[in-house]
Design a protein around this motif. Structure first.
Motif, mmCIF file in Angstrom:
data_model
loop_
_atom_site.group_PDB
_atom_site.id
_atom_site.type_symbol
_atom_site.label_atom_id
_atom_site.label_comp_id
_atom_site.label_asym_id
_atom_site.label_seq_id
_atom_site.Cartn_x
_atom_site.Cartn_y
_atom_site.Cartn_z
ATOM 1 N N GLY A 91 -7.606 -12.332 20.240
ATOM 2 C CA GLY A 91 -6.775 -11.197 20.621
ATOM 3 C C GLY A 91 -5.602 -10.971 19.705
ATOM 4 N N HIS A 92 -5.375 -11.868 18.738
ATOM 5 C CA HIS A 92 -4.279 -11.717 17.786
ATOM 6 C C HIS A 92 -2.942 -11.485 18.473
ATOM 7 N N GLY A 93 -2.731 -12.184 19.576
ATOM 8 C CA GLY A 93 -1.448 -12.092 20.267
ATOM 9 C C GLY A 93 -1.373 -11.030 21.331
ATOM 10 N N ALA A 94 -2.463 -10.301 21.557
ATOM 11 C CA ALA A 94 -2.450 -9.235 22.563
ATOM 12 C C ALA A 94 -2.571 -9.827 23.962
ATOM 13 N N VAL A 95 -1.934 -9.191 24.936
ATOM 14 C CA VAL A 95 -2.088 -9.542 26.344
ATOM 15 C C VAL A 95 -2.263 -8.252 27.131
ATOM 16 N N ALA A 96 -2.863 -8.377 28.299
ATOM 17 C CA ALA A 96 -3.103 -7.201 29.129
ATOM 18 C C ALA A 96 -1.784 -6.508 29.468
ATOM 19 N N GLY A 97 -1.760 -5.198 29.312
ATOM 20 C CA GLY A 97 -0.572 -4.423 29.627
ATOM 21 C C GLY A 97 0.398 -4.245 28.491
ATOM 22 N N ALA A 98 0.174 -4.945 27.367
ATOM 23 C CA ALA A 98 1.068 -4.824 26.213
ATOM 24 C C ALA A 98 0.568 -3.734 25.269
ATOM 25 N N GLU A 99 1.504 -3.085 24.629
ATOM 26 C CA GLU A 99 1.188 -2.036 23.660
ATOM 27 C C GLU A 99 1.337 -2.598 22.256
ATOM 28 N N GLU A 100 0.307 -2.444 21.434
ATOM 29 C CA GLU A 100 0.436 -2.825 20.026
ATOM 30 C C GLU A 100 1.076 -1.673 19.262
ATOM 31 N N ILE A 141 -1.179 -14.981 9.342
ATOM 32 C CA ILE A 141 -1.214 -15.504 7.972
ATOM 33 C C ILE A 141 -1.091 -14.392 6.934
ATOM 34 N N ASP A 142 -2.086 -13.514 6.837
ATOM 35 C CA ASP A 142 -2.057 -12.488 5.795
ATOM 36 C C ASP A 142 -1.641 -11.119 6.320
ATOM 37 N N HIS A 143 -1.394 -11.015 7.630
ATOM 38 C CA HIS A 143 -0.906 -9.765 8.203
ATOM 39 C C HIS A 143 -0.272 -10.085 9.554
ATOM 40 N N PHE A 144 0.321 -9.060 10.162
ATOM 41 C CA PHE A 144 1.053 -9.254 11.411
ATOM 42 C C PHE A 144 0.611 -8.232 12.450
ATOM 43 N N HIS A 145 0.779 -8.607 13.719
ATOM 44 C CA HIS A 145 0.570 -7.700 14.836
ATOM 45 C C HIS A 145 1.857 -7.682 15.661
ATOM 46 N N TYR A 146 2.262 -6.471 16.094
ATOM 47 C CA TYR A 146 3.528 -6.311 16.817
ATOM 48 C C TYR A 146 3.256 -5.735 18.201
ATOM 49 N N TYR A 147 3.958 -6.267 19.200
ATOM 50 C CA TYR A 147 3.678 -5.880 20.585
ATOM 51 C C TYR A 147 4.964 -5.612 21.361
ATOM 52 N N ARG A 148 4.786 -4.756 22.372
ATOM 53 C CA ARG A 148 5.854 -4.467 23.318
ATOM 54 C C ARG A 148 5.248 -4.413 24.717
ATOM 55 N N ALA A 149 5.932 -5.081 25.660
ATOM 56 C CA ALA A 149 5.525 -5.055 27.065
ATOM 57 C C ALA A 149 6.787 -4.997 27.921
ATOM 58 N N ALA A 150 6.612 -4.942 29.212
ATOM 59 C CA ALA A 150 7.767 -4.879 30.106
ATOM 60 C C ALA A 150 8.492 -6.222 30.111
ATOM 61 N N PRO A 151 9.807 -6.234 29.891
ATOM 62 C CA PRO A 151 10.567 -7.486 29.974
ATOM 63 C C PRO A 151 10.690 -7.929 31.416
ATOM 64 N N ALA A 152 10.960 -9.225 31.613
ATOM 65 C CA ALA A 152 11.055 -9.727 32.989
ATOM 66 C C ALA A 152 11.724 -11.089 33.020
ATOM 67 N N VAL A 153 12.352 -11.384 34.141
ATOM 68 C CA VAL A 153 12.796 -12.740 34.440
ATOM 69 C C VAL A 153 11.613 -13.436 35.104
ATOM 70 N N LEU A 154 11.090 -14.499 34.479
ATOM 71 C CA LEU A 154 9.847 -15.108 34.939
ATOM 72 C C LEU A 154 10.043 -16.143 36.036
ATOM 73 N N GLY A 155 11.179 -16.824 36.049
ATOM 74 C CA GLY A 155 11.388 -17.863 37.042
ATOM 75 C C GLY A 155 11.951 -19.118 36.410
ATOM 76 N N SER A 156 11.818 -20.251 37.109
ATOM 77 C CA SER A 156 12.490 -21.467 36.656
ATOM 78 C C SER A 156 11.555 -22.662 36.636
ATOM 79 N N VAL A 157 11.961 -23.654 35.828
ATOM 80 C CA VAL A 157 11.301 -24.955 35.767
ATOM 81 C C VAL A 157 12.346 -25.973 36.219
ATOM 82 N N PRO A 158 12.175 -26.592 37.392
ATOM 83 C CA PRO A 158 13.208 -27.503 37.888
ATOM 84 C C PRO A 158 13.270 -28.795 37.086
ATOM 85 N N GLY A 159 14.474 -29.339 36.970
ATOM 86 C CA GLY A 159 14.647 -30.600 36.269
ATOM 87 C C GLY A 159 16.102 -31.025 36.281
#
Length: 407
Positions: free
Chosen positions: A37-46, A113-131
């Motif tokens: 997918g070269h860094g693509a995720v569902a809902g993201a715009e290349e 490596i020889d080229h790049f892919h650029y993406y934009r998706a909705a930003p978000a606060v994802l949550g926490s990792v306790p420690g």
């Protein structure tokens, strides 16, 4: 992993136009992925160009994103009050009293490596990792695959997060291992991780683990581990006697030792910084000099101290530039071969340094960026043009935390 970033909270927009690119051959031994997918995720715009921005968290935990292309500002949400910040260029990992809280800026670059892919998706606060206690966060150069390591000094717990899950808005722990409490590291390397072990509260070695928490049998001495960064060649871990360089060869985790030069008495580097992904990194040798580590050549160079320094970062461009922030607030452009001063600015962040506000120096391919929190300024410096101040941006806020994202 990139170094902790301590800048300032931004209000309003800054007029900045940046282009992210890379040059030179790459080895990618530690971070290449077979992800089709070269860094693509569902809902993201290349998109056609890097979506660079400044994602900030103020002292109270309010998160906002400034788009450096169209100058728009987006309020993302709120987290607990932060005390430190680490970024991989997409996610912000904020230290809080209860652990690590994660913000997705929604912008990223996939380096293929020889080229790049650029993406934009909705930003978000994802949550926490306790420690418990201060956490060291280690990332790779890819934000949609592999792992992200967190080591909690207070409890000793070693956590490896699933970065692919993060890209889908989920926090998923691949493993959580109990260890003796110490200021350690969990360093992702491809589908593996290196985890520090301790005796009497001091790190003594690193062990190899699979992504599901099974030991690989790899156990390498590393006394007082401190500092990690991922380069184009592999993942670096600083040790008292040098550095470990890790990469994956086929299906095996490989670790090489790069010892400091024989006879050296200079203190070891405790942190590393560079222009993201490049093979050469820099770190302070206490107050005695600057360590340069070339991960391709597997060699160290100790450069002379041109002045009392607060920070260093390797640009690793064709001219071998090295940037340093002097303790009096000047930015020095150094020759990475011999440490000689090529150019310098006036004292730009003297008040911040004297007050303990920790300005941060960031290297890009064409520019350097210096935060001066107490002075309420961000400087853009053309280090290749006699350290010329290209732009100065004003801010009216007190120090908080900011990460450059979209890279």
């Amino acid at each position: 992993m990139r170094s902790r970033i301590t800048l300032f909270a931004l209000t309003g927009a800054l007029t900045v136009s940046l282009v992210a690119c890379s040059s030179g051959p790459v080895d990618r031994a530690s971070s290449e992925s077979s992800d089709d997918g070269h860094g693509a995720v569902a809902g993201a715009e290349e998109v056609a160009e890097p979506q660079l921005g400044l994602t900030s968290i103020d002292a109270d935990g309010a998160v906002s994103h400034l788009d450096l292309l169209d100058e728009s500002v987006t309020d993302i949400g709120e987290i607990s009050a932060p005390s430190a910040l680490t970024t991989d260029g997409r996610y912000l990992f904020a230290q809080t009293d209860d652990g690590i809280e994660i913000v997705d800026s929604g912008v990223w670059t996939w380096d293929h490596i020889d080229h790049f892919h650029y993406y934009r998706a909705a930003p978000a606060v994802l949550g926490s990792v306790p420690g418990e206690g201060m956490a060291a966060v280690a990332t790779t150069n890819l934000s949609t695959t592999g792992g992200t390591g967190i080591s909690f000094a207070g409890s000793g717990e070693a956590v490896l997060l699933d970065t692919q899950a993060l890209s889908k808005g989920e926090i998923s722990e691949l493993f959580r291992i109990e260890r003796e409490p110490h200021a350690g590291l969990v360093v992702p390397v491809g589908s593996f991780a290196l985890v520090t072990e301790a005796s009497d509260g001091v790190g003594t070695s690193v062990r190899g683990y699979t992504a599901d928490g099974e030991e690989t049998g790899l156990d390498v001495p590393c006394v007082a581990p401190s500092g990690t960064i991922t380069t184009r060649v592999g993942a670096v871990i600083g040790c008292q006697d040098g550095a470990l360089l890790a990469h994956v060869d086929g299906d095996e985790l490989q670790v090489e030792r790069i010892p400091y030069p024989a006879g050296t008495t200079a203190p070891p580097a405790e942190s590393f910084d560079n222009r993201e992904g490049r093979p050469t990194v820099a770190g302070l040798a206490g107050s005695e000099g600057i360590w340069m580590l070339d991960t391709r050549a597997r060699s160290w160079t100790l450069l002379p101290y041109p002045a009392p320094l607060a920070q260093v970062t390797a640009v690793d461009d064709e001219d071998g530039h090295l940037l340093a922030l002097a303790q009096d607030g000047r930015v020095l452009v150094l020759n990475g071969d011999d440490g000689s001063v090529l150019a310098e600015t006036a004292p730009l962040a003297a008040q911040s340094l004297s007050s303990g506000a920790e300005p941060t120096l960031i290297a890009d391919q064409h520019r350097a960026y210096l935060s001066a929190p107490i002075e309420h300024r961000l400087y853009e410096i053309d280090y290749a043009d006699a350290a010329r101040i290209a732009r100065t941006f004003e801010t009216a806020t007190e120090p908080a935390f900011v990460a450059e994202t979209g890279r």
